[in-house]
Design a protein around this motif. Structure first.
Motif, PDB file in Angstrom:
ATOM      1  N   GLY A  52       0.847  -1.185   0.000  1.00 12.23           N
ATOM      2  CA  GLY A  52       0.000   0.000   0.000  1.00 12.23           C
ATOM      3  C   GLY A  52       0.877   1.227   0.000  1.00 12.23           C
ATOM      4  O   GLY A  52       2.070   1.131   0.262  1.00 12.23           O
ATOM      5  N   GLU A  53       0.298   2.395  -0.300  1.00 14.83           N
ATOM      6  CA  GLU A  53       1.146   3.583  -0.387  1.00 14.83           C
ATOM      7  C   GLU A  53       1.505   4.106   1.004  1.00 14.83           C
ATOM      8  O   GLU A  53       0.915   3.685   1.994  1.00 14.83           O
ATOM      9  CB  GLU A  53       0.471   4.665  -1.229  1.00 14.83           C
ATOM     10  CG  GLU A  53      -0.847   5.120  -0.691  1.00 14.83           C
ATOM     11  CD  GLU A  53      -1.570   6.032  -1.674  1.00 14.83           C
ATOM     12  OE1 GLU A  53      -1.091   6.186  -2.798  1.00 14.83           O
ATOM     13  OE2 GLU A  53      -2.607   6.574  -1.295  1.00 14.83           O
ATOM     14  N   SER A  54       2.465   5.031   1.060  1.00 11.48           N
ATOM     15  CA  SER A  54       2.890   5.506   2.370  1.00 11.48           C
ATOM     16  C   SER A  54       1.721   6.200   3.054  1.00 11.48           C
ATOM     17  O   SER A  54       0.923   6.884   2.419  1.00 11.48           O
ATOM     18  CB  SER A  54       4.098   6.429   2.259  1.00 11.48           C
ATOM     19  OG  SER A  54       3.897   7.385   1.276  1.00 11.48           O
ATOM     20  N   HIS A 221       6.353  -1.680  -0.927  1.00  8.00           N
ATOM     21  CA  HIS A 221       5.460  -1.177  -1.961  1.00  8.00           C
ATOM     22  C   HIS A 221       5.963  -1.604  -3.344  1.00  8.00           C
ATOM     23  O   HIS A 221       5.472  -1.135  -4.355  1.00  8.00           O
ATOM     24  CB  HIS A 221       5.234   0.329  -1.850  1.00  8.00           C
ATOM     25  CG  HIS A 221       6.489   1.143  -1.976  1.00  8.00           C
ATOM     26  ND1 HIS A 221       7.062   1.774  -0.903  1.00  8.00           N
ATOM     27  CD2 HIS A 221       7.270   1.408  -3.023  1.00  8.00           C
ATOM     28  CE1 HIS A 221       8.145   2.387  -1.306  1.00  8.00           C
ATOM     29  NE2 HIS A 221       8.306   2.188  -2.589  1.00  8.00           N
ATOM     30  N   GLN A 261      -4.886  -0.266  -9.555  1.00  7.78           N
ATOM     31  CA  GLN A 261      -4.155   0.993  -9.720  1.00  7.78           C
ATOM     32  C   GLN A 261      -2.696   0.812  -9.289  1.00  7.78           C
ATOM     33  O   GLN A 261      -1.779   1.246  -9.989  1.00  7.78           O
ATOM     34  CB  GLN A 261      -4.829   2.047  -8.848  1.00  7.78           C
ATOM     35  CG  GLN A 261      -4.369   3.469  -9.096  1.00  7.78           C
ATOM     36  CD  GLN A 261      -4.876   4.403  -8.012  1.00  7.78           C
ATOM     37  OE1 GLN A 261      -5.887   4.136  -7.353  1.00  7.78           O
ATOM     38  NE2 GLN A 261      -4.181   5.493  -7.819  1.00  7.78           N
ATOM     39  N   LEU A 262      -2.512   0.123  -8.175  1.00  3.40           N
ATOM     40  CA  LEU A 262      -1.176  -0.107  -7.640  1.00  3.40           C
ATOM     41  C   LEU A 262      -0.345  -0.923  -8.634  1.00  3.40           C
ATOM     42  O   LEU A 262       0.812  -0.617  -8.899  1.00  3.40           O
ATOM     43  CB  LEU A 262      -1.315  -0.880  -6.328  1.00  3.40           C
ATOM     44  CG  LEU A 262      -0.319  -0.637  -5.213  1.00  3.40           C
ATOM     45  CD1 LEU A 262      -0.213   0.830  -4.877  1.00  3.40           C
ATOM     46  CD2 LEU A 262      -0.728  -1.416  -3.972  1.00  3.40           C
ATOM     47  N   ALA A 265       0.650   0.936 -11.836  1.00  2.01           N
ATOM     48  CA  ALA A 265       1.686   1.963 -11.679  1.00  2.01           C
ATOM     49  C   ALA A 265       3.087   1.367 -11.649  1.00  2.01           C
ATOM     50  O   ALA A 265       4.074   2.087 -11.673  1.00  2.01           O
ATOM     51  CB  ALA A 265       1.441   2.755 -10.404  1.00  2.01           C
ATOM     52  N   VAL A 266       3.194   0.038 -11.592  1.00  2.65           N
ATOM     53  CA  VAL A 266       4.515  -0.600 -11.541  1.00  2.65           C
ATOM     54  C   VAL A 266       5.272  -0.313 -12.833  1.00  2.65           C
ATOM     55  O   VAL A 266       4.762  -0.590 -13.917  1.00  2.65           O
ATOM     56  CB  VAL A 266       4.376  -2.127 -11.345  1.00  2.65           C
ATOM     57  CG1 VAL A 266       5.720  -2.815 -11.470  1.00  2.65           C
ATOM     58  CG2 VAL A 266       3.755  -2.422  -9.995  1.00  2.65           C
ATOM     59  N   PRO A 267       6.457   0.278 -12.726  1.00  2.00           N
ATOM     60  CA  PRO A 267       7.179   0.599 -13.957  1.00  2.00           C
ATOM     61  C   PRO A 267       7.804  -0.637 -14.591  1.00  2.00           C
ATOM     62  O   PRO A 267       8.022  -1.641 -13.913  1.00  2.00           O
ATOM     63  CB  PRO A 267       8.260   1.561 -13.481  1.00  2.00           C
ATOM     64  CG  PRO A 267       8.482   1.226 -12.061  1.00  2.00           C
ATOM     65  CD  PRO A 267       7.191   0.695 -11.524  1.00  2.00           C
TER      66      PRO A 267
ATOM     67  N   LEU B 207       9.492   7.782  -3.254  1.00  2.00           N
ATOM     68  CA  LEU B 207       8.032   7.898  -3.400  1.00  2.00           C
ATOM     69  C   LEU B 207       7.382   6.558  -3.719  1.00  2.00           C
ATOM     70  O   LEU B 207       8.023   5.626  -4.187  1.00  2.00           O
ATOM     71  CB  LEU B 207       7.707   8.898  -4.521  1.00  2.00           C
ATOM     72  CG  LEU B 207       8.325  10.297  -4.389  1.00  2.00           C
ATOM     73  CD1 LEU B 207       8.034  11.113  -5.629  1.00  2.00           C
ATOM     74  CD2 LEU B 207       7.791  11.005  -3.166  1.00  2.00           C
ATOM     75  N   ASP B 208       6.080   6.476  -3.470  1.00  2.00           N
ATOM     76  CA  ASP B 208       5.317   5.270  -3.808  1.00  2.00           C
ATOM     77  C   ASP B 208       5.192   5.107  -5.308  1.00  2.00           C
ATOM     78  O   ASP B 208       5.268   6.083  -6.048  1.00  2.00           O
ATOM     79  CB  ASP B 208       3.885   5.391  -3.280  1.00  2.00           C
ATOM     80  CG  ASP B 208       3.871   5.446  -1.788  1.00  2.00           C
ATOM     81  OD1 ASP B 208       4.577   4.654  -1.193  1.00  2.00           O
ATOM     82  OD2 ASP B 208       3.150   6.293  -1.256  1.00  2.00           O
ATOM     83  N   VAL B 209       4.891   3.887  -5.737  1.00  2.00           N
ATOM     84  CA  VAL B 209       4.783   3.649  -7.181  1.00  2.00           C
ATOM     85  C   VAL B 209       3.736   4.523  -7.866  1.00  2.00           C
ATOM     86  O   VAL B 209       3.959   5.020  -8.966  1.00  2.00           O
ATOM     87  CB  VAL B 209       4.479   2.170  -7.539  1.00  2.00           C
ATOM     88  CG1 VAL B 209       5.753   1.374  -7.592  1.00  2.00           C
ATOM     89  CG2 VAL B 209       3.472   1.540  -6.630  1.00  2.00           C
ATOM     90  N   THR B 210       2.592   4.729  -7.208  1.00  2.00           N
ATOM     91  CA  THR B 210       1.545   5.511  -7.870  1.00  2.00           C
ATOM     92  C   THR B 210       1.978   6.978  -8.023  1.00  2.00           C
ATOM     93  O   THR B 210       1.775   7.583  -9.069  1.00  2.00           O
ATOM     94  CB  THR B 210       0.218   5.436  -7.077  1.00  2.00           C
ATOM     95  OG1 THR B 210       0.511   5.502  -5.687  1.00  2.00           O
ATOM     96  CG2 THR B 210      -0.514   4.150  -7.357  1.00  2.00           C
ATOM     97  N   GLN B 212       5.089   7.984  -7.987  1.00  2.00           N
ATOM     98  CA  GLN B 212       6.229   7.938  -8.910  1.00  2.00           C
ATOM     99  C   GLN B 212       5.762   8.024 -10.356  1.00  2.00           C
ATOM    100  O   GLN B 212       6.297   8.784 -11.157  1.00  2.00           O
ATOM    101  CB  GLN B 212       6.994   6.626  -8.691  1.00  2.00           C
ATOM    102  CG  GLN B 212       7.918   6.272  -9.832  1.00  2.00           C
ATOM    103  CD  GLN B 212       8.810   5.075  -9.501  1.00  2.00           C
ATOM    104  OE1 GLN B 212       9.719   5.170  -8.708  1.00  2.00           O
ATOM    105  NE2 GLN B 212       8.532   3.952 -10.108  1.00  2.00           N
ATOM    106  N   ALA B 213       4.732   7.251 -10.675  1.00  2.00           N
ATOM    107  CA  ALA B 213       4.223   7.241 -12.042  1.00  2.00           C
ATOM    108  C   ALA B 213       3.767   8.638 -12.456  1.00  2.00           C
ATOM    109  O   ALA B 213       4.051   9.092 -13.563  1.00  2.00           O
ATOM    110  CB  ALA B 213       3.075   6.243 -12.155  1.00  2.00           C
TER     111      ALA B 213
END
Lengths: 284, 362
Positions: A52-54, A221, A261-262, A265-267, B207-210, B212-213
């Motif tokens: 999960g995000e920070s 994350h 969504q998470l 967003a993974v690059p 930063l978080d992935v979201t 970051q994107a």
């Protein structure tokens, strides 16, 4: 792999953590609920990833489990570790429980005393929890633990600043193993490390889980790390678990919009499993 | 002089044969090396970036990627110095050589034509100043023509990085903002002076992935809208694959490989690049055991390459030097094929093929 027949070593039910908001002189503020109704089970030899995000409450859960939340936090619910209710424990019993649950933090430099030698850093849990043991036994256990983590006794007299980031994280893991815990809580242990060092640490954790039957709560994350290490995943958003399930299932077909969504967003999704870019009409 | 044509053909920022060293010995305390010894941090680093392009410099910590950027900014720490090479910035019809520029000249370039953002926005922002004041400071300094409407320019800068309610945000302090928002403010400050090149040192690592994107998307838009070049320093190959046009892989202060991102990542020529790609945990598929760079290099260290009919051995610090080449022979950067450059052992043949100009791709 999880054998579902096994009993969970750690079981969390309806965990709720709130902090009192700072109130003004004339106004009272409602409390901030940072963890809401969180439940999960952790089985021996398995890895549960909390993603999960920070600010979503991952670290607060870890601190709650370890009894490291500040006084101002209000905790309710049940945390059962090896049959004991962790939240009801105090004093000597809590100290015993802490041997069973150990933690590895994100920044290995920040979690070591820069003035202490590696020998004393790794040996400190013994000094606290098993001060009765002989010097020879202490030395032996320190040596064993370092060896398990791929470090030789050549490191014993060094100081933290003489070690690389990956070596420092190994020392932190070696220290966490000293009390022979059943649960290892890892709070983003590889986020600050280079990718090749990260690979070594992930391999190490995988080995330890198999050889020691260690149950691991892994906070991260990074979805790639989740894929490589976790058996089960809980996705958290604003203090709640919005989706959980076996890692492979959740990563392949996330159901909750936030999980999707998470993952989206993974690059680097255009990279194949060898890491190479996959030629496609879009990137040619 | 036709400056338009010049800027179209030549890279806006180029680094050629850069070598940077730090004073060594004293810092280690024990060991007893004399204070006169110097430690090489960067050697023979060469790369170029064009306007509107994103160049990714990839490498592990200690590979010299940040040092190169700091050298360009004239912000090398005490004890560090440029021993060799040059860094050229070409914009507004001018051509600066940044390694030899004086302090006054650097003050004109730094922050105005060449801006930099760092990994941790909190340490780069002044905690006791409202973010508006900090952005206005940049505008007053670098865009005197906006003197009369500094506030509007600051609002515009915040809107450009897609911060909602800019008027309210201007009055806030850094601690009142989230990590992603702080990084946006940093970018707003960096691009408020409309620089030709933005050096971004691990801007999304914390930063978080979201988030970051979104930040990377924003950098992409800024460069396509303004023709700003972005040099992205990172260790995340996923980010590189998604965003960078051109990739430069560094190790031990050397450029190991340079080429178009899709080429470098699809068909890496240097064994280190292959290893770096292989040890990255994939989100698609679980592997029994992650490979590590050390293991892979052991197996692959001796690979070689044909360049202009000559067989050249790939340089790798832990691999044995090929015959006819001493262990101390410094590696050289050669063009190994069309649009591809790599570091090879400095044999006689390699020395002949050594690049004179910074590798760059339009």
């Amino acid at each position: 792999m999880i054998t579902q027949a096994a009993k969970p070593v750690l079981s969390v039910r309806g965990l709720h953590v709130s902090f009192a908001n700072r109130a003004g002189l004339l106004r009272s503020a409602p409390p901030r609920h940072v963890v809401r109704n969180v439940s999960f089970d952790l089985f021996p030899s398995s890895v549960l990833a909390l993603v999960g995000e920070s600010g979503c409450g991952k670290t607060t859960i870890a601190r709650g489990l370890l009894g490291l939340l500040p006084e101002t936090a209000k905790v309710s619910g049940h945390i059962t570790c090896e049959g004991k209710d962790v939240l009801a424990l105090g004093g000597a019993e809590l100290k015993i429980m802490r041997r069973r649950m150990q933690v590895v933090f994100q920044d290995p430099g920040g979690s070591m005393n820069p003035g202490m030698t590696i020998e004393n850093i790794v040996g400190e849990p013994l000094d606290i929890h098993e001060s009765a043991i002989t010097h020879a036994e202490r030395t032996q256990r320190i040596d064993d633990s370092l060896t398990k983590c791929g470090l030789s006794s050549a490191f014993l007299q060094r100081l933290p600043n003489e070690l690389s980031g990956g070596q420092r994280q190994r020392v932190c893991i070696a220290r966490a193993l000293m009390t022979r815990p059943t649960v290892l809580i890892c709070d983003e242990p590889t986020s600050a490390l280079d990718v090749s060092v990260q690979a070594q640490i992930l391999n190490l954790l995988n080995d330890l889980r198999a050889s020691l039957g260690l149950a691991c709560l892994f906070i991260t994350h990074d979805m790639g790390v989740v894929r490589q290490l976790a058996d089960h995943v809980c996705v958290m958003q604003s203090g709640e678990i919005v989706e959980d399930g076996p890692a492979a299932t959740l990563l392949d077909s996330p159901q909750h919009p936030y999980s999707r969504q998470l993952l989206s967003a993974v690059p680097g999704k255009c990279l194949d499993s060898a890491g190479h870019i996959v030629p496609s009409p879009a990137n040619l | 002089m036709n400056t338009g044509a010049m800027s179209a053909e030549r890279p806006v920022l180029s680094v050629t044969g850069l070598a940077v060293s730090f004073s060594g010995g004293a810092a280690r305390g024990r060991g007893g090396a004399g204070s006169g010894t110097r430690v090489a941090a960067v050697g023979e680093a060469s790369w170029g970036v064009h306007a509107g392009q994103m160049l990714a410099i990839v490498g592990e910590s200690g590979s010299g990627k940040s040092v190169t950027a700091l050298a360009a900014m004239g912000l090398l720490p005490r004890g560090a110095r440029v021993d060799e090479g040059e860094i050229r910035l070409r914009t507004w019809g001018r051509d600066w050589e940044l390694c030899r520029a004086g302090a006054e000249e650097m003050r004109q370039v730094r922050g105005k034509h060449l801006a930099m953002i760092f990994q941790e926005p909190m340490t780069s922002l002044n905690p006791v100043m409202a973010v508006g004041e900090q952005i206005e400071e940049v505008i007053r300094l670098h865009r005197p023509e906006m003197k009369r409407n500094v506030r509007e320019a600051a609002m515009e800068a915040l809107s450009a990085v897609k911060i909602d309610e800019p008027a309210r945000r201007l009055k806030q302090f850094p601690h009142e903002l989230s990590g992603g928002m702080r990084q946006r403010v940093m970018i707003a400050m960096a691009v408020a002076s409309q620089p030709a090149v933005l050096l971004a040192d691990e801007p999304t690592t914390a930063l978080d992935v979201t988030v970051q994107a979104r930040i990377l998307e924003l950098l992409g838009e800024l460069r396509s809208q303004r023709g700003m070049a972005v040099v992205l320093i990172t260790h995340d190959l996923g980010v590189v694959a998604d965003h960078a046009d051109v990739t430069c892989v560094m190790f031990g202060g050397r450029v190991l490989e340079f080429g178009r991102t899709r080429e470098v990542l699809a068909r890496p020529v240097h064994p280190y690049t292959r290893a770096l790609l292989a040890c990255r945990p994939s989100v698609q598929r679980r592997v029994e055991r992650l490979a590590t760079v050390g293991e892979l290099i052991g197996a692959e260290g001796k690979s070689s390459m044909m360049a202009q009919g000559e067989r050249l051995a790939m340089w790798w610090p832990f691999a044995a030097a090929p015959s006819g080449c001493g262990d101390d022979d410094a590696p050289v950067l050669v063009q190994v094929e069309q649009e591809r450059w790599a570091a090879v052992w400095g044999t006689e043949a390699a020395q002949r093929l050594r690049v004179k100009e910074a590798p760059q791709l339009r």
